[in-house]
Scaffold this motif. Structure first.
Motif, PDB file in Angstrom:
ATOM      1  N   LEU A  97       0.831  -1.205   0.000  1.00 43.81           N
ATOM      2  CA  LEU A  97       0.000   0.000   0.000  1.00 43.81           C
ATOM      3  C   LEU A  97       0.865   1.253   0.000  1.00 43.81           C
ATOM      4  N   ARG A  98       0.596   2.129  -0.965  1.00 43.37           N
ATOM      5  CA  ARG A  98       1.338   3.385  -1.025  1.00 43.37           C
ATOM      6  C   ARG A  98       0.778   4.378   0.002  1.00 43.37           C
ATOM      7  N   LYS A  99      -0.515   4.298   0.310  1.00 44.34           N
ATOM      8  CA  LYS A  99      -1.126   5.225   1.289  1.00 44.34           C
ATOM      9  C   LYS A  99      -1.947   4.436   2.302  1.00 44.34           C
ATOM     10  N   PRO A 100      -1.307   3.715   3.214  1.00 46.77           N
ATOM     11  CA  PRO A 100      -2.064   2.920   4.193  1.00 46.77           C
ATOM     12  C   PRO A 100      -2.863   3.793   5.142  1.00 46.77           C
ATOM     13  N   ALA A 101      -4.019   3.269   5.561  1.00 45.84           N
ATOM     14  CA  ALA A 101      -4.841   3.964   6.551  1.00 45.84           C
ATOM     15  C   ALA A 101      -4.646   3.284   7.908  1.00 45.84           C
ATOM     16  N   ALA A 102      -5.273   3.865   8.944  1.00 50.92           N
ATOM     17  CA  ALA A 102      -5.118   3.316  10.298  1.00 50.92           C
ATOM     18  C   ALA A 102      -5.574   1.861  10.355  1.00 50.92           C
ATOM     19  N   LYS A 103      -6.635   1.534   9.609  1.00 49.16           N
ATOM     20  CA  LYS A 103      -7.131   0.145   9.644  1.00 49.16           C
ATOM     21  C   LYS A 103      -6.074  -0.829   9.134  1.00 49.16           C
ATOM     22  N   HIS A 104      -5.267  -0.375   8.167  1.00 47.63           N
ATOM     23  CA  HIS A 104      -4.203  -1.249   7.659  1.00 47.63           C
ATOM     24  C   HIS A 104      -3.088  -1.388   8.701  1.00 47.63           C
ATOM     25  N   CYS A 105      -2.817  -0.296   9.421  1.00 47.39           N
ATOM     26  CA  CYS A 105      -1.800  -0.346  10.476  1.00 47.39           C
ATOM     27  C   CYS A 105      -2.214  -1.332  11.562  1.00 47.39           C
ATOM     28  N   ARG A 106      -3.484  -1.392  11.834  1.00 47.10           N
ATOM     29  CA  ARG A 106      -3.965  -2.344  12.839  1.00 47.10           C
ATOM     30  C   ARG A 106      -3.674  -3.779  12.392  1.00 47.10           C
ATOM     31  N   GLU A 107      -3.924  -4.049  11.118  1.00 44.40           N
ATOM     32  CA  GLU A 107      -3.669  -5.397  10.593  1.00 44.40           C
ATOM     33  C   GLU A 107      -2.173  -5.711  10.616  1.00 44.40           C
ATOM     34  N   VAL A 108      -1.359  -4.710  10.343  1.00 45.84           N
ATOM     35  CA  VAL A 108       0.092  -4.932  10.376  1.00 45.84           C
ATOM     36  C   VAL A 108       0.544  -5.246  11.793  1.00 45.84           C
ATOM     37  N   GLY A 109       0.001  -4.513  12.772  1.00 46.94           N
ATOM     38  CA  GLY A 109       0.351  -4.793  14.170  1.00 46.94           C
ATOM     39  C   GLY A 109      -0.033  -6.200  14.561  1.00 46.94           C
ATOM     40  N   ARG A 110      -1.198  -6.621  14.144  1.00 55.36           N
ATOM     41  CA  ARG A 110      -1.674  -7.973  14.454  1.00 55.36           C
ATOM     42  C   ARG A 110      -0.763  -9.002  13.788  1.00 55.36           C
ATOM     43  N   ALA A 111      -0.452  -8.788  12.516  1.00 49.46           N
ATOM     44  CA  ALA A 111       0.388  -9.754  11.778  1.00 49.46           C
ATOM     45  C   ALA A 111       1.787  -9.840  12.372  1.00 49.46           C
ATOM     46  N   LEU A 112       2.306  -8.700  12.829  1.00 50.46           N
ATOM     47  CA  LEU A 112       3.645  -8.714  13.446  1.00 50.46           C
ATOM     48  C   LEU A 112       3.647  -9.564  14.707  1.00 50.46           C
ATOM     49  N   ALA A 113       2.625  -9.384  15.533  1.00 47.87           N
ATOM     50  CA  ALA A 113       2.549 -10.183  16.769  1.00 47.87           C
ATOM     51  C   ALA A 113       2.367 -11.663  16.448  1.00 47.87           C
TER      52      ALA A 113
END
Ligand SMILES: Nc1ncnc2c1ncn2[C@@H]1O[C@H](COP(=O)(O)OP(=O)(O)O)[C@@H](O)[C@H]1O
Ligand SMILES: N[C@@H](CCOP(=O)(O)O)C(=O)O
Length: 321
Positions: free
Chosen positions: A110-126
């Motif tokens: 994603l070139r312009k991620p939104a907060a909802k995408h950041c949430r998914e990234v945090g979940r995937a990292l954990a």
């Protein structure tokens, strides 16, 4: 265009005979990426990624990287799988470079991620941190605090060409971080480079993580700080509290941070900003003109480093307690 080592069709077709990957139909160099040479292959059996490992990847580390991808995929994480050769090995050689065939992951970054995408990234990292438990190989982080001084010394003399006063500022920052770096925090297998271009989405759904070539054993919360830096700043350099909150909530929905990890976040974020500043500064000063690679701006990470210096409480990142 990150293609440092080119390949011929004949050499590639010969290389492919060692795999159950069909016969070559087409191939092309991939523009993105910084560290290695990547090619998109189409064969009679589908699409694959061919990676030729370049200067910053130690061939002795490749069993760790390739084995980790296999370990994580087996535990349900969506990440590329290395293809075995007919002799079972995951690594071959092509055009004089160590080379691997990797499964193609659907999705795009994603070139312009939104907060909802950041949430998914945090979940995937954990989820990746938990899935990494039990992986039998280990690899020290060559780019943690112990690796920053040797890296800095390669660029220090020319740093003021990039910005006046940089040599003194970074020397002081490095000394501070070396003296204060946290030690007794939870550690495990980390990705260590989970930038936007290494996370694929299909629509708004996270479809997979790629590029495990900086993965290693280090502080789990250090990996969180890398993602805060990579995902939660806007192009104008401002920290986006909504994105920070979402990323941290996503991470903590799977693996809550300990009080000690939370308190250490500003320091860890300063350190991870310095780490990427140093590799970008070195590449900025040493990449030859005309090299087929997009040089990334070291000053972007200098600004992030300066931002974290004035953070006193992890709540300023959106961490809720
Ligand atoms: N398994 C994969 N599936 C699909 N695309 C991939 C895959 N691995 C790499 N790519 C593509 O190649 C680009 C560079 O890969 P990356 O691993 O980030 O480079 P580097 O090896 O230099 O770190 C990615 O941005 C993506 O477009
Ligand atoms: N993510 C790093 C550079 C490494 O890029 P990669 O494509 O090799 O993962 C940065 O942005 O400095």
């Amino acid at each position: 265009m990150a293609v440092y080592t080119d390949i011929t069709e004949d050499d590639l077709s010969r290389f492919l005979t060692a795999y159950d990957a069909g016969t070559l139909l087409s191939y092309k160099g991939i523009a993105e990426g910084v560290e290695n040479s990547n090619f998109l292959l189409h064969t009679t059996k589908g699409a694959f990624i061919l990676t030729l490992y370049e200067k910053r990847v130690d061939p002795n580390d490749l069993p760790f990287f390739l084995g980790l991808m296999h370990h994580l995929a087996e535990r349900g994480l969506s990440c590329p799988l290395p293809l075995p050769r007919s002799d079972g090995a995951l690594l071959g050689e092509l055009s004089g470079r160590p080379a691997a065939m990797i499964s193609f992951l659907e999705g795009m970054w994603l070139r312009k991620p939104a907060a909802k995408h950041c949430r998914e990234v945090g979940r995937a990292l954990a989820e990746m941190h938990l899935a990494g438990e039990g992986f039998e190989l280990t690899r020290a982080n060559a780019l943690s605090v112990g690796g920053w001084r040797p890296l800095w010394e390669k660029s220090a003399d020319r740093a003021d060409e990039v910005e006046a006063g940089l040599q003194d500022e970074i020397a002081g920052e490095l000394a501070f971080l070396e003296a204060n770096w946290p030690k007794d925090l939870p550690s495990g297998v980390i990705h260590a480079d989970l930038f936007q271009d290494n996370v694929f989405f299909i629509g708004d759904t996270l479809s997979g993580l790629i590029d495990f070539y900086f993965a290693c054993n280090d502080l789990l919360s250090y990996d969180v700080s890398i993602c805060l830096n990579a995902w939660c700043f806007e192009k104008d350099g401002a920290f986006n509290l909504t994105k920070g909150m979402a990323l941290l909530e996503g991470y903590e929905s799977v693996r809550p941070l300990s009080p000690e990890e939370a308190v250490a976040l500003p320091l860890l974020a300063r350190g991870s900003a310095l780490r990427f500043f140093l590799t970008r500064l070195y590449d900025w000063l040493t990449t030859p003109p005309g090299a087929l690679v997009v040089k990334k701006d070291p000053l972007e990470y200098l600004r992030k480093l300066r931002f974290h210096r004035q953070i006193r409480n992890p709540a300023e990142y959106g961490l809720s307690r």
